[in-house]
Structures are given as structure tokens and as C-alpha cells.
Design a protein around this motif. Structure first.
Motif, PDB file in Angstrom:
ATOM      1  N   THR A  31      -2.371 -12.994  34.582  1.00  0.00           N
ATOM      2  CA  THR A  31      -4.170 -12.587  33.498  1.00  0.00           C
ATOM      3  C   THR A  31      -5.438 -12.227  34.301  1.00  0.00           C
ATOM      4  OG1 THR A  31      -4.535 -14.675  34.034  1.00  0.00           O
ATOM      5  CG2 THR A  31      -2.504 -14.385  32.361  1.00  0.00           C
ATOM      6  N   ALA A  32      -5.803 -11.745  33.226  1.00  0.00           N
ATOM      7  CA  ALA A  32      -6.806 -11.381  34.252  1.00  0.00           C
ATOM      8  C   ALA A  32      -8.211 -12.557  33.741  1.00  0.00           C
ATOM      9  CB  ALA A  32      -7.421  -9.977  33.235  1.00  0.00           C
ATOM     10  N   GLU A  33      -9.623 -12.673  34.140  1.00  0.00           N
ATOM     11  CA  GLU A  33     -10.746 -13.760  34.243  1.00  0.00           C
ATOM     12  C   GLU A  33     -11.537 -13.206  35.126  1.00  0.00           C
ATOM     13  OE1 GLU A  33     -10.129 -16.449  32.740  1.00  0.00           O
ATOM     14  OE2 GLU A  33      -8.440 -16.571  33.194  1.00  0.00           O
ATOM     15  N   GLN A  34     -12.515 -12.526  34.198  1.00  0.00           N
ATOM     16  CA  GLN A  34     -14.146 -11.992  34.240  1.00  0.00           C
ATOM     17  C   GLN A  34     -14.586 -12.655  35.275  1.00  0.00           C
ATOM     18  OE1 GLN A  34     -15.734  -9.498  31.568  1.00  0.00           O
ATOM     19  NE2 GLN A  34     -15.910  -7.531  33.374  1.00  0.00           N
ATOM     20  N   THR A  35     -15.176 -12.457  36.713  1.00  0.00           N
ATOM     21  CA  THR A  35     -16.590 -12.728  36.804  1.00  0.00           C
ATOM     22  C   THR A  35     -17.870 -12.152  37.436  1.00  0.00           C
ATOM     23  OG1 THR A  35     -14.468 -13.844  38.377  1.00  0.00           O
ATOM     24  CG2 THR A  35     -17.127 -14.063  39.519  1.00  0.00           C
ATOM     25  N   LEU A  36     -17.461 -10.969  37.307  1.00  0.00           N
ATOM     26  CA  LEU A  36     -19.060 -10.193  37.016  1.00  0.00           C
ATOM     27  C   LEU A  36     -18.874  -9.180  36.403  1.00  0.00           C
ATOM     28  CD1 LEU A  36     -19.859  -9.560  40.544  1.00  0.00           C
ATOM     29  CD2 LEU A  36     -20.336 -11.383  39.434  1.00  0.00           C
ATOM     30  N   GLU A  37     -19.469  -9.322  35.869  1.00  0.00           N
ATOM     31  CA  GLU A  37     -20.123  -7.873  34.023  1.00  0.00           C
ATOM     32  C   GLU A  37     -21.414  -7.073  34.277  1.00  0.00           C
ATOM     33  OE1 GLU A  37     -19.788  -8.135  29.890  1.00  0.00           O
ATOM     34  OE2 GLU A  37     -19.693 -10.060  30.736  1.00  0.00           O
ATOM     35  N   ASP A  38     -21.730  -6.187  34.378  1.00  0.00           N
ATOM     36  CA  ASP A  38     -22.132  -4.840  34.627  1.00  0.00           C
ATOM     37  C   ASP A  38     -23.171  -5.087  35.561  1.00  0.00           C
ATOM     38  OD1 ASP A  38     -20.756  -3.100  32.408  1.00  0.00           O
ATOM     39  OD2 ASP A  38     -21.198  -4.596  31.096  1.00  0.00           O
ATOM     40  N   ILE A  39     -23.669  -6.094  36.556  1.00  0.00           N
ATOM     41  CA  ILE A  39     -24.698  -6.517  37.742  1.00  0.00           C
ATOM     42  C   ILE A  39     -24.896  -5.481  38.176  1.00  0.00           C
ATOM     43  CG2 ILE A  39     -24.979  -7.284  39.603  1.00  0.00           C
ATOM     44  CD1 ILE A  39     -23.592  -9.471  37.616  1.00  0.00           C
ATOM     45  N   ASP A  40     -26.525  -5.105  38.055  1.00  0.00           N
ATOM     46  CA  ASP A  40     -27.762  -4.121  38.477  1.00  0.00           C
ATOM     47  C   ASP A  40     -28.118  -5.166  39.626  1.00  0.00           C
ATOM     48  OD1 ASP A  40     -26.496  -1.878  37.019  1.00  0.00           O
ATOM     49  OD2 ASP A  40     -27.934  -2.790  35.306  1.00  0.00           O
ATOM     50  N   LEU A  41     -28.256  -3.995  40.635  1.00  0.00           N
ATOM     51  CA  LEU A  41     -29.266  -4.761  41.948  1.00  0.00           C
ATOM     52  C   LEU A  41     -29.584  -3.445  42.656  1.00  0.00           C
ATOM     53  CD1 LEU A  41     -30.000  -7.648  43.327  1.00  0.00           C
ATOM     54  CD2 LEU A  41     -27.677  -7.598  44.636  1.00  0.00           C
ATOM     55  N   LEU A  42     -31.023  -3.594  42.288  1.00  0.00           N
ATOM     56  CA  LEU A  42     -31.348  -2.650  42.909  1.00  0.00           C
ATOM     57  C   LEU A  42     -32.392  -2.910  44.270  1.00  0.00           C
ATOM     58  CD1 LEU A  42     -31.550   0.694  40.461  1.00  0.00           C
ATOM     59  CD2 LEU A  42     -29.927   0.429  42.180  1.00  0.00           C
ATOM     60  N   LEU A  43     -32.340  -2.684  45.583  1.00  0.00           N
ATOM     61  CA  LEU A  43     -33.163  -3.510  46.527  1.00  0.00           C
ATOM     62  C   LEU A  43     -33.753  -2.307  47.634  1.00  0.00           C
ATOM     63  CD1 LEU A  43     -31.840  -7.021  47.622  1.00  0.00           C
ATOM     64  CD2 LEU A  43     -33.365  -6.752  46.083  1.00  0.00           C
ATOM     65  N   GLU A  44     -34.487  -2.346  47.631  1.00  0.00           N
ATOM     66  CA  GLU A  44     -35.653  -1.506  49.125  1.00  0.00           C
ATOM     67  C   GLU A  44     -35.246  -1.763  50.162  1.00  0.00           C
ATOM     68  OE1 GLU A  44     -39.370   0.261  48.040  1.00  0.00           O
ATOM     69  OE2 GLU A  44     -38.634  -0.083  45.757  1.00  0.00           O
TER      70      GLU A  44
END
Length: 308
Positions: A31-44
Motif C-alpha cells: 500500500t502507498a502512503e504519500q507523505t510529501l506532495e509537490d513540495i517547493d523550497l528554493l533557498l539562496e
């Protein structure tokens, strides 16, 4: 991050990252359990980002799944968890195919490792992980974290062991630091001096820090950005800190970091309760007919006179 920021200026580049835990003992029953979905993180480079979201005691935990996603995200960035999506880079390098060596990940699981609790002196332990290569930074951190080289690893407290971990992780010339709740065991003074050291590292060396914590005391001036990770999603774009009244983020124009954190954590709790209700799970505050928290019910359920 501004639109003019180039990829070369980014320390961390995460785009549309998703992660799914696969569970089940038999291949036909996975069975699949999604934890992260379409995360965006852009850091200089030089950024200090706080990850804010529900902690473990608030989560819908199923077989150890990290529903909030903060620890999972940090472990992916550290190359400790593999995801099929090729969208996680540190210092321009793929964290799975070409992981940069100047990344340090410090998590809470380290202090529970049986090897770490073995009978070994702190001086010998630090030398065994390369402390002799960085004598000046090592000695500075020993003083800052109030670590005694005569300590034995199996005899010291969790808080003291945590200070040894921080000294070990920070004594090299790291460029990206991933912290997962590792200041929870520190006293107020040591934590304050550690945060001051991390600010100096980011400002003078351009080091980048991503820090997941639930202790907001003394953090008002620490972050350059705050990120809300809500049950595996980022409902709010990355926010520059402190918030300027003229910015598009004016709806979060509280001057106090704790107020924003409480607002977000309340949203997380409400969403978690809604998800639990949809799954048919009883409210955590509801009492069953067999509840024994009041004295009368307790003694009616357990007859202590039997056997006398």
C-alpha cells in the motif's frame, strides 16, 4: 527568493518533490502512503529557514509514517531517503546521484544509537570522527557547547550527548546544515549561544541552514525565511522574514514568530482532526463506556478485594 536569482545562487533547490512510503509485507499487498506532495523550497546561499509544522504527537501515525513530512524532507535533502522524482538539489548537485560533501544532517535518532552510548571518552570519540583536522573550530565549539573532554559517552545525559553530537557535526567547514529537532535537549544558555554561532556562520561564510523545531523562544531574529509544512504540503509560499508590511505576505503581518507558528499549528490540528473524522477515528477527547479515568469507574472495573 527573487525572480532574478540564478540557479548558481541557490543552495537548496526543491521543485514539485513528492515522496510516498510503500508498506506491506507481501508484494501483492503493498500500500502507498504519500507523505510529501509537490513540495517547493528554493533557498539562496546564506539563508536560514525554519520548517514549521505539526510534531509527532499531533500526527496521524500509521506504521511509523511521518505525515507532517519535516523529517522526511530533511532526510531526502541529506540523501538518506530516495525519491523517484529528480527534483532535489543542494549547491547545484543532485542529492542522490552527486551528493555534495559539505552537507551536515543532525537528527534526534543519533543519540539513541547503541554505538554512541558505548564506553568511549569524548576526546577519543571526536578525534575518531576527524576532530584533529579542525582543532580551532573543535575547541571553539567545545567551549560554546560546554562539553567536557573527560566525559564518557555511556555515562553522560541525553542533553550532554546532544552537545557532543552538535560539536561533531559543526566542527568541519559545512556549507549546508539540516537540523531536525536537535536543540530540544539543550539548556537555554547553550541554545542561545548555538543560535548566535549559526547566524554568524550564515552571515560570514554564506552557510545555509534548514531548521525544524517546535521551540520558538529566542528565534525571533534567527530565520531569514519561514516555511509552513502542513501534513506533507506547502499551502503557503516560502515567506521572507521579518515580513514587510508592503509585501504580498501582509496577511501574515504579525511581528511575533510565535503568533504565526501558533496560527499554522492550529490549522494543522484542525486539518488532522478532519482527516481522522473522515477515516472514522474517534476524537481524541471522546471517552468510551469503559473509560476509567475517574475514581468510581476505576474501582468498579478493578476489584482489588478479590483474592484476599
Amino acid at each position: 527568493m527573487t525572480q532574478s536569482t540564478s540557479a548558481e545562487q541557490l543552495a537548496i533547490e526543491v521543485r514539485e518533490l513528492s515522496f510516498t512510503y510503500t508498506q506491506g509485507a507481501e508484494a501483492t499487498r503493498l500500500t502507498a502512503e504519500q507523505t510529501l506532495e509537490d513540495i517547493d523550497l528554493l533557498l539562496e546561499r546564506g539563508s536560514r529557514c525554519l520548517l514549521i509544522g505539526a510534531n509527532g504527537s499531533w500526527l496521524i501515525l500509521e506504521r511509523g509514517r511521518d505525515v507532517a513530512g519535516k523529517s522526511t524532507l530533511l532526510r531526502i535533502l541529506a540523501g538518506k531517503k530516495l525519491t523517484k522524482t529528480k527534483c532535489a538539489k543542494i549547491l547545484g548537485q543532485d542529492v542522490f546521484q552527486h551528493p555534495p560533501r559539505s552537507v551536515v544532517y543532525l537528527g534526534t535518532e543519533w543519540a539513541n544509537n547503541p554505538v554512541i552510548k558505548s564506553d568511549i571518552g569524548v576526546a577519543h570519540f571526536l578525534d575518531s570522527v576527524g576532530g584533529y583536522r579542525h582543532p580551532e573550530r573543535r575547541d571553539m565549539l567545545l567551549n560554546l557547547l560546554d562539553v567536557d573532554l573527560d566525559w564518557r559517552m555511556h555515562q553522560i545525559s541525553d542533553g550532554e550527548r546532544r552537545r557532543v553530537q552538535l560539536c561533531m557535526g559543526l566542527m568541519g567547514q559545512w556549507d549546508v546544515l539540516l537540523l531536525d529537532e536537535v536543540t530540544v535537549d539543550l539548556d537555554v544558555l547553550v541554545r542561545s549561544e548555538l543560535l548566535a554561532f549559526l547566524i554568524k556562520e550564515s552571515e560570514e561564510r554564506g552557510a545555509t541552514i534548514v531548521y525544524a523545531t517546535h521551540i520558538f523562544d529566542g528565534l525571533q531574529s534567527f530565520p531569514t525565511h519561514i516555511c509552513h509544512l502542513q501534513l506533507g504540503r506547502t499551502p503557503t509560499p516560502l515567506i521572507s522574514w521579518p515580513i514587510k508590511q508592503s509585501s504580498a505576505e501582509v496577511k501574515h503581518s504579525h511581528s511575533d514568530l510565535l503568533e504565526i507558528a501558533l496560527e499554522w499549528l492550529t490549522e494543522d490540528r484542525d486539518m488532522r482532526r478532519k482527516m481522522e473524522k473522515e477515516k472514522g477515528k474517534k476524537s481524541r477527547g471522546a471517552r468510551s463506556k469503559t473509560d476509567t479515568r475517574d475514581m468510581k469507574s476505576f474501582y468498579e472495573k478493578y476489584d482489588y478485594s478479590a483474592g484476599k
